[in-house]
Design an enzyme around this catalytic site. Structure first.
Site, PDB file in Angstrom:
ATOM      1  N   TYR A  34       1.304   6.251  10.422  1.00  0.00           N
ATOM      2  CA  TYR A  34       2.281   5.188  10.175  1.00  0.00           C
ATOM      3  C   TYR A  34       3.662   5.612  10.655  1.00  0.00           C
ATOM      4  O   TYR A  34       4.307   4.922  11.460  1.00  0.00           O
ATOM      5  CB  TYR A  34       2.323   4.839   8.677  1.00  0.00           C
ATOM      6  CG  TYR A  34       3.569   4.074   8.258  1.00  0.00           C
ATOM      7  CD1 TYR A  34       3.822   2.800   8.760  1.00  0.00           C
ATOM      8  CD2 TYR A  34       4.510   4.635   7.383  1.00  0.00           C
ATOM      9  CE1 TYR A  34       4.978   2.101   8.394  1.00  0.00           C
ATOM     10  CE2 TYR A  34       5.643   3.946   7.007  1.00  0.00           C
ATOM     11  CZ  TYR A  34       5.884   2.680   7.514  1.00  0.00           C
ATOM     12  OH  TYR A  34       7.016   1.990   7.162  1.00  0.00           O
ATOM     13  N   THR A  81      12.032   3.000   8.810  1.00  0.00           N
ATOM     14  CA  THR A  81      11.781   3.726   7.561  1.00  0.00           C
ATOM     15  C   THR A  81      12.348   5.144   7.609  1.00  0.00           C
ATOM     16  O   THR A  81      12.479   5.726   8.691  1.00  0.00           O
ATOM     17  CB  THR A  81      10.253   3.782   7.331  1.00  0.00           C
ATOM     18  OG1 THR A  81       9.966   4.752   6.327  1.00  0.00           O
ATOM     19  CG2 THR A  81       9.497   4.196   8.585  1.00  0.00           C
ATOM     20  N   ASP A  82      12.604   5.701   6.421  1.00  0.00           N
ATOM     21  CA  ASP A  82      13.039   7.103   6.358  1.00  0.00           C
ATOM     22  C   ASP A  82      11.888   8.064   6.692  1.00  0.00           C
ATOM     23  O   ASP A  82      12.111   9.247   6.929  1.00  0.00           O
ATOM     24  CB  ASP A  82      13.617   7.443   4.971  1.00  0.00           C
ATOM     25  CG  ASP A  82      12.644   7.222   3.814  1.00  0.00           C
ATOM     26  OD1 ASP A  82      11.520   6.745   4.049  1.00  0.00           O
ATOM     27  OD2 ASP A  82      13.017   7.533   2.662  1.00  0.00           O
ATOM     28  N   GLU A  83      10.645   7.529   6.710  1.00  0.00           N
ATOM     29  CA  GLU A  83       9.490   8.419   6.909  1.00  0.00           C
ATOM     30  C   GLU A  83       9.452   9.012   8.316  1.00  0.00           C
ATOM     31  O   GLU A  83       8.750   9.990   8.557  1.00  0.00           O
ATOM     32  CB  GLU A  83       8.190   7.679   6.574  1.00  0.00           C
ATOM     33  CG  GLU A  83       8.228   7.135   5.156  1.00  0.00           C
ATOM     34  CD  GLU A  83       6.888   6.681   4.600  1.00  0.00           C
ATOM     35  OE1 GLU A  83       5.852   7.144   5.079  1.00  0.00           O
ATOM     36  OE2 GLU A  83       6.906   5.852   3.673  1.00  0.00           O
ATOM     37  N   LYS A 140       6.044   4.192  13.728  1.00  0.00           N
ATOM     38  CA  LYS A 140       7.396   3.643  13.519  1.00  0.00           C
ATOM     39  C   LYS A 140       8.422   4.438  14.338  1.00  0.00           C
ATOM     40  O   LYS A 140       9.348   3.865  14.912  1.00  0.00           O
ATOM     41  CB  LYS A 140       7.773   3.686  12.031  1.00  0.00           C
ATOM     42  CG  LYS A 140       7.029   2.702  11.145  1.00  0.00           C
ATOM     43  CD  LYS A 140       7.313   1.238  11.456  1.00  0.00           C
ATOM     44  CE  LYS A 140       8.721   0.811  11.091  1.00  0.00           C
ATOM     45  NZ  LYS A 140       8.900  -0.666  11.279  1.00  0.00           N
TER      46      LYS A 140
HETATM   47  P1  NAD Z   1       4.422  -5.560   4.642  1.00  0.00           P
HETATM   48  O1  NAD Z   1       3.198  -4.826   5.074  1.00  0.00           O
HETATM   49  O2  NAD Z   1       4.517  -6.082   3.260  1.00  0.00           O
HETATM   50  O3  NAD Z   1       4.684  -6.817   5.609  1.00  0.00           O
HETATM   51  C1  NAD Z   1       4.500  -6.747   6.995  1.00  0.00           C
HETATM   52  C2  NAD Z   1       4.449  -8.187   7.519  1.00  0.00           C
HETATM   53  O4  NAD Z   1       4.307  -8.125   8.952  1.00  0.00           O
HETATM   54  C3  NAD Z   1       3.267  -8.992   6.996  1.00  0.00           C
HETATM   55  O5  NAD Z   1       3.691 -10.281   6.637  1.00  0.00           O
HETATM   56  C4  NAD Z   1       2.307  -9.050   8.169  1.00  0.00           C
HETATM   57  O6  NAD Z   1       1.486 -10.214   8.183  1.00  0.00           O
HETATM   58  C5  NAD Z   1       3.278  -9.026   9.346  1.00  0.00           C
HETATM   59  N1  NAD Z   1       2.674  -8.511  10.587  1.00  0.00           N
HETATM   60  C6  NAD Z   1       1.900  -7.398  10.731  1.00  0.00           C
HETATM   61  N2  NAD Z   1       1.541  -7.255  12.018  1.00  0.00           N
HETATM   62  C7  NAD Z   1       2.129  -8.268  12.705  1.00  0.00           C
HETATM   63  C8  NAD Z   1       2.150  -8.652  14.081  1.00  0.00           C
HETATM   64  N3  NAD Z   1       1.487  -7.942  14.994  1.00  0.00           N
HETATM   65  N4  NAD Z   1       2.863  -9.739  14.424  1.00  0.00           N
HETATM   66  C9  NAD Z   1       3.531 -10.477  13.499  1.00  0.00           C
HETATM   67  N5  NAD Z   1       3.520 -10.179  12.193  1.00  0.00           N
HETATM   68  C10 NAD Z   1       2.845  -9.080  11.800  1.00  0.00           C
HETATM   69  O7  NAD Z   1       5.627  -4.572   4.977  1.00  0.00           O
HETATM   70  P2  NAD Z   1       7.039  -4.434   4.256  1.00  0.00           P
HETATM   71  O8  NAD Z   1       6.911  -3.453   3.146  1.00  0.00           O
HETATM   72  O9  NAD Z   1       7.599  -5.777   3.997  1.00  0.00           O
HETATM   73  O10 NAD Z   1       7.869  -3.716   5.413  1.00  0.00           O
HETATM   74  C11 NAD Z   1       8.616  -4.478   6.366  1.00  0.00           C
HETATM   75  C12 NAD Z   1       9.268  -3.514   7.343  1.00  0.00           C
HETATM   76  O11 NAD Z   1      10.113  -2.623   6.639  1.00  0.00           O
HETATM   77  C13 NAD Z   1       8.257  -2.645   8.100  1.00  0.00           C
HETATM   78  O12 NAD Z   1       8.679  -2.518   9.420  1.00  0.00           O
HETATM   79  C14 NAD Z   1       8.308  -1.310   7.380  1.00  0.00           C
HETATM   80  O13 NAD Z   1       8.013  -0.255   8.267  1.00  0.00           O
HETATM   81  C15 NAD Z   1       9.764  -1.274   6.943  1.00  0.00           C
HETATM   82  N6  NAD Z   1      10.042  -0.502   5.713  1.00  0.00           N
HETATM   83  C16 NAD Z   1       9.320  -0.701   4.570  1.00  0.00           C
HETATM   84  C17 NAD Z   1       9.638   0.019   3.421  1.00  0.00           C
HETATM   85  C18 NAD Z   1       8.902  -0.197   2.116  1.00  0.00           C
HETATM   86  O14 NAD Z   1       9.130   0.548   1.157  1.00  0.00           O
HETATM   87  N7  NAD Z   1       8.039  -1.193   2.003  1.00  0.00           N
HETATM   88  C19 NAD Z   1      10.693   0.939   3.443  1.00  0.00           C
HETATM   89  C20 NAD Z   1      11.410   1.105   4.642  1.00  0.00           C
HETATM   90  C21 NAD Z   1      11.085   0.383   5.767  1.00  0.00           C
HETATM   91  P1  TYD Z   2       3.401   4.349  -1.301  1.00  0.00           P
HETATM   92  O1  TYD Z   2       3.797   3.210  -2.182  1.00  0.00           O
HETATM   93  O2  TYD Z   2       2.094   4.258  -0.562  1.00  0.00           O
HETATM   94  O3  TYD Z   2       4.628   4.612  -0.296  1.00  0.00           O
HETATM   95  P2  TYD Z   2       4.868   5.837   0.763  1.00  0.00           P
HETATM   96  O4  TYD Z   2       3.673   6.705   0.831  1.00  0.00           O
HETATM   97  O5  TYD Z   2       5.113   5.101   2.024  1.00  0.00           O
HETATM   98  O6  TYD Z   2       6.063   6.568   0.232  1.00  0.00           O
HETATM   99  O7  TYD Z   2       3.359   5.669  -2.184  1.00  0.00           O
HETATM  100  C1  TYD Z   2       4.500   6.153  -2.866  1.00  0.00           C
HETATM  101  C2  TYD Z   2       4.140   7.494  -3.472  1.00  0.00           C
HETATM  102  O8  TYD Z   2       3.129   7.280  -4.485  1.00  0.00           O
HETATM  103  C3  TYD Z   2       3.531   8.478  -2.474  1.00  0.00           C
HETATM  104  O9  TYD Z   2       3.990   9.788  -2.794  1.00  0.00           O
HETATM  105  C4  TYD Z   2       2.032   8.380  -2.733  1.00  0.00           C
HETATM  106  C5  TYD Z   2       1.956   8.059  -4.207  1.00  0.00           C
HETATM  107  N1  TYD Z   2       0.785   7.244  -4.633  1.00  0.00           N
HETATM  108  C6  TYD Z   2      -0.025   7.671  -5.690  1.00  0.00           C
HETATM  109  O10 TYD Z   2       0.199   8.741  -6.296  1.00  0.00           O
HETATM  110  N2  TYD Z   2      -1.084   6.878  -6.055  1.00  0.00           N
HETATM  111  C7  TYD Z   2      -1.395   5.716  -5.423  1.00  0.00           C
HETATM  112  O11 TYD Z   2      -2.401   5.058  -5.781  1.00  0.00           O
HETATM  113  C8  TYD Z   2      -0.533   5.283  -4.345  1.00  0.00           C
HETATM  114  C9  TYD Z   2      -0.801   3.990  -3.615  1.00  0.00           C
HETATM  115  C10 TYD Z   2       0.549   6.072  -3.992  1.00  0.00           C
END
Ligand code: NAD
Ligand code: TYD
Length: 353
Positions: free
Chosen positions: A159, A133-135, A163
């Site tokens: 988080y 992630t960019d975070e 990561k």
């Molecule tokens: P998500 O929470 O929707 O899915 C995570 C999946 O991993 C779930 O299916 C969960 O059951 C599985 N999981 C959790 N712990 C596990 C373990 N110990 N063993 C096996 N499986 C396990 O997350 P996502 O949004 O699909 O993100 C996927 C990846 O992309 C993550 O690594 C996250 O850090 C990264 N990412 C997400 C975003 C975003 O905006 N969602 C952006 C950048 C990077």
């Molecule tokens: P989120 O989807 O949790 O992603 P991340 O924090 O990983 O970027 O949140 C996106 C943005 O939205 C973040 O600035 C927090 C804000 N947010 C709200 O304002 N209200 C909410 O109920 C949630 C879940 C997020």
């Protein structure tokens, strides 16, 4: 030969697997623990495809991973599995340390043992692609340039810290043992199958249910939004052509404040699912207490992956967000399925009554 996709029942992982089957011939082994965020239903469209093997299990189970790698002659591991929700990491960081750090370590150890036994050609061709992630880069000021791959790691939440630790381990396994790893650091994704406790799906579903739309703080925090299938395309490009040991930043060049995102969602819903008597969903907005340590701004400079691998997003925010709203409107069964007991408990803890 096959690829192993961990976390393949989550939001991005399931989109990746569905797209893979639509575009590639190679079999996929999905390893997913099916936490609250994992939903095997996301893969129902490919359940009957003989190329899919679905295994419920933990990336931290070294013996299980070791046997999957061997039994399926895995040539690449794509690690999507993670605890991924910042707010949950603030309430309870333990699971984040366990899965994102210890789990990634155990996964890497299983890979190291398997990879070490491959012949020289297979070792050279093997890939471990870590989805991050960019975070990990921390928070930007309003005028700061966007994150490049050389930006210092400054994670601020449990988080992002977990990561960041996993990214460092992946990097170390390349430098120390020579495992051909690739890391992608992507901005905020949105699209189908997004679990409804993240901003965009939460706002869509609350709006439709007539519930408050909770905006943290003043709503001016900025995120860089990317449609999920564009992220999946970037991952395929990095897997196919990325240089081992390299990191690729992935983003949509689409910075928006949370207020702008929610305004856009409300106006699309006003158009597609109008409320009675000309009322707008925007009237449901409520400003709530800010997230502790809330990062102000994320922005990705994606010029490296654009230049090196020719990847560019296919969707703009306007096209992607409209598709997303339409998907949620037409998938009420999926929505009902995920609005389970554990989801309701989370909402009560996070937002109160
Ligand atoms: P998500 O929470 O929707 O899915 C995570 C999946 O991993 C779930 O299916 C969960 O059951 C599985 N999981 C959790 N712990 C596990 C373990 N110990 N063993 C096996 N499986 C396990 O997350 P996502 O949004 O699909 O993100 C996927 C990846 O992309 C993550 O690594 C996250 O850090 C990264 N990412 C997400 C975003 C975003 O905006 N969602 C952006 C950048 C990077
Ligand atoms: P989120 O989807 O949790 O992603 P991340 O924090 O990983 O970027 O949140 C996106 C943005 O939205 C973040 O600035 C927090 C804000 N947010 C709200 O304002 N209200 C909410 O109920 C949630 C879940 C997020």
């Amino acid at each position: 030969m096959a690829i192993l996709v961990t976390g393949g029942a989550g939001f991005i992982g399931s989109n990746f697997v569905l797209e893979w089957f639509a575009k590639e011939r190679e079999p996929v082994v999905v390893l997913d623990k099916l936490t609250y965020a994992g939903n095997a239903e996301n893969l129902s469209a490919v359940f009957s495809d003989a190329r899919l093997t679905f295994v419920r299990g933990d990336i931290g189970d070294r013996a299980l991973v070791g046997s999957l790698l061997k039994d399926h002659s895995v040539r690449a591991v794509l690690n999507f599995a993670a605890e991924s929700h910042v707010d949950r990491s603030i309430l309870g960081p333990g699971e984040f340390i366990q899965t994102n750090m210890v789990g990634t370590f155990e996964l890497l150890e299983a890979v190291r043992a398997y990879w070490g036994d491959l012949d020289a050609t297979a070792r050279g061709e093997f890939r471990f692609l870590h989805v991050s992630t960019d975070e990990v880069y921390g928070s930007l000021g309003p005028e700061d340039p966007a994150f490049t791959e050389r930006h210092q790691y400054q994670p601020n939440s449990p988080y992002s810290a977990s990561k960041a630790a996993s990214d460092h381990l992946v990097r170390a396994y390349h430098h120390t043992y020579g495992i051909p790893v690739l890391t992608t650091n992507c901005s905020n994704n949105y699209g189908p199958y997004h679990f409804p406790e993240k901003l965009i799906p939460l706002m869509i579903l609350n709006a439709l249910a007539g519930k408050p739309l909770p905006i943290y703080g003043d709503g001016t925090n900025v995120r860089d939004w990317l449609y999920v299938t564009d992220h999946c395309a970037a991952i395929r490009a990095v897997l196919a052509g990325g240089r081992p040991g390299e990191t690729y930043n992935v983003g949509g060049r689409n910075e928006m404040t949370n207020l702008e995102v929610v305004r856009t969602l409300c106006s699309i819903l006003d158009e597609l699912k109008p409320k009675a008597a000309g009322a707008s969903y925007w009237e449901q907005v409520q400003f709530v207490k800010d997230r502790p340590g809330h990062d102000r701004r994320y922005a990705i400079d994606a010029s490296f992956i654009e230049r090196e691998l020719g990847w560019v997003p296919a969707e703009t925010f306007e096209t992607g967000i409209r598709k997303t709203v339409q998907w949620y409107l037409s998938h009420s069964e999926w929505v009902q399925g995920v609005l389970s007991g554990s989801y309701r408990e989370w909402v009560a803890t996070q937002y109160g009554a």
